[in-house]
Write a protein that holds these residues in place. Structure first.
Motif, PDB file in Angstrom:
ATOM      1  N   THR A  31       0.811  -1.215   0.000  1.00  0.00           N
ATOM      2  CA  THR A  31       0.000   0.000   0.000  1.00  0.00           C
ATOM      3  C   THR A  31       0.848   1.271   0.000  1.00  0.00           C
ATOM      4  O   THR A  31       0.352   2.352  -0.280  1.00  0.00           O
ATOM      5  CB  THR A  31      -0.915   0.054   1.231  1.00  0.00           C
ATOM      6  N   SER A 223      -1.778  -1.138  -3.630  1.00  0.00           N
ATOM      7  CA  SER A 223      -2.975  -1.589  -2.915  1.00  0.00           C
ATOM      8  C   SER A 223      -2.606  -2.739  -1.995  1.00  0.00           C
ATOM      9  O   SER A 223      -1.487  -3.256  -2.046  1.00  0.00           O
ATOM     10  CB  SER A 223      -4.062  -2.031  -3.898  1.00  0.00           C
ATOM     11  N   CYS A 224      -3.563  -3.151  -1.175  1.00  0.00           N
ATOM     12  CA  CYS A 224      -3.346  -4.294  -0.277  1.00  0.00           C
ATOM     13  C   CYS A 224      -4.039  -5.529  -0.826  1.00  0.00           C
ATOM     14  O   CYS A 224      -4.313  -6.475  -0.080  1.00  0.00           O
ATOM     15  CB  CYS A 224      -3.850  -3.975   1.122  1.00  0.00           C
ATOM     16  N   ASN A 265      -4.241   3.035  -3.351  1.00  0.00           N
ATOM     17  CA  ASN A 265      -3.594   4.276  -2.926  1.00  0.00           C
ATOM     18  C   ASN A 265      -3.457   5.151  -4.169  1.00  0.00           C
ATOM     19  O   ASN A 265      -2.472   5.087  -4.889  1.00  0.00           O
ATOM     20  CB  ASN A 265      -2.230   3.963  -2.309  1.00  0.00           C
ATOM     21  N   TYR A 274      -7.324   4.885   4.386  1.00  0.00           N
ATOM     22  CA  TYR A 274      -7.684   3.506   4.037  1.00  0.00           C
ATOM     23  C   TYR A 274      -8.721   2.951   5.004  1.00  0.00           C
ATOM     24  O   TYR A 274      -9.747   2.393   4.598  1.00  0.00           O
ATOM     25  CB  TYR A 274      -6.437   2.624   4.083  1.00  0.00           C
TER      26      TYR A 274
END
Length: 303
Positions: A31, A223-224, A265, A274
């Motif tokens: 992220t 991103s996660c 992100n 987030y």
């Protein structure tokens, strides 16, 4: 907690590993957000992992395990105590039809290594960005395959500092869950039972899955990964999309316009952005469909 003393102690105890204080963690997670670690320690052997775990336990110091941070959000206040980062333990070996991978190896690399040796079974993992340790922790899966389907056994460290082998029911497999989520054990090594296969067919399967991933997922942004678990009988992304949430932003965090199951992100997001957006999405889906979305991403650290 005397950070300087912890750093000095660990530098003496880990002659080969890396020990740093005040390390900014956003460069260690996908992220690209997160505060500082009091101490970041990167061991290079299982014995050094045991040394860190024992030291932390004996001195009552919080200990956090971090792989390559593909499915983790680290809060803006960072992480207190010691962060044990596993990236230096990345060896992968083949023994017949058994693939043995250390905890810090990337599961994608394990999948590619299997292909190089004409072994089938890990094709589903060719697009999963996490480490082997992380894959076991959450029983990672994609496109119909899961880690539990191919794992023969795991070498782990228990709370007493003993190395033990876990198999079968020991692992308490579930959807995005294993015994490792309980915190009782730390993954050291995974042993995957694979089968000889046609390399052309293995590669074709992996190419197809890679194409699906690249065409559907917002890989152009940090991103996660998938934020929410799949609700029974439903798909989180579909519920979010049908709630009209794609493109919704809080700060620099945005619900992906390409795949609603991802939060990206988009513009220098913070962890607070987030987490706020996750809460907003959960609330909106609950209001519209009565479905309580459960997070798949792990949120750690201090506010």
């Amino acid at each position: 907690m005397n950070i300087n003393k912890i750093q000095e102690d660990l530098q003496q105890l880990l002659p080969s590993g890396t020990v740093r204080s005040g390390e900014v963690l956003k460069s260690y997670v996908f992220t690209q957000i997160g505060g500082k670690a009091d101490i970041l320690a990167a061991p290079v052997s299982y014995e050094e992992i045991r040394t860190i775990v024992t030291y932390a336990r004996e001195n009552h110091i919080p200990l956090t395990i971090l792989g390559n941070g593909s499915n983790v959000i680290i809060r803006d206040g960072g992480i207190r105590g010691i962060v044990l980062q596993t990236s230096e333990l990345s060896q992968i070996e083949i023994h017949g039809e058994l693939l043995v991978a250390q905890c810090g190896a990337k599961i994608i690399d394990a999948s590619n290594y299997a292909l190089e040796h004409n072994l089938s079974g890990l094709e589903f993992a060719c697009g999963i960005p996490g480490t082997v340790g992380g894959a076991l922790y959450m029983n990672a899966g994609a496109y119909g395959g899961e880690v539990k389907d191919v794992l023969e056994s795991a070498l782990a460290l228990n709370q007493s500092g003993e190395m033990v082998t876990l198999t079968g029911d020991d692992l308490e497999w579930g959807y995005r869950h294993s015994i490792f989520a309980s915190g009782e054990y730390i993954v050291l090594e995974a042993r995957f039972a694979l089968k000889q296969g046609d390399p052309a067919l293995i590669k074709a399967s992996m190419d197809e899955l890679t194409h699906l991933r690249e065409s559907k997922q917002p890989l152009e942004y940090p991103s996660c990964g998938s934020v929410f678990k799949r609700p029974p009988g439903r798909y989180a992304g579909q519920l979010i999309q049908e709630s009209g949430l794609q493109g919704t932003r809080i700060g620099g965090a945005e619900v992906s316009r390409k795949h609603a199951g991802f939060i990206v992100n988009a513009d220098n997001a913070t962890a607070s952005d987030y987490i706020g957006l996750i809460q907003h999405v959960r609330s909106a889906v609950k209001d519209k469909f009565g479905v309580e979305l459960e997070t798949e991403v792990k949120i750690i650290g201090e506010e």
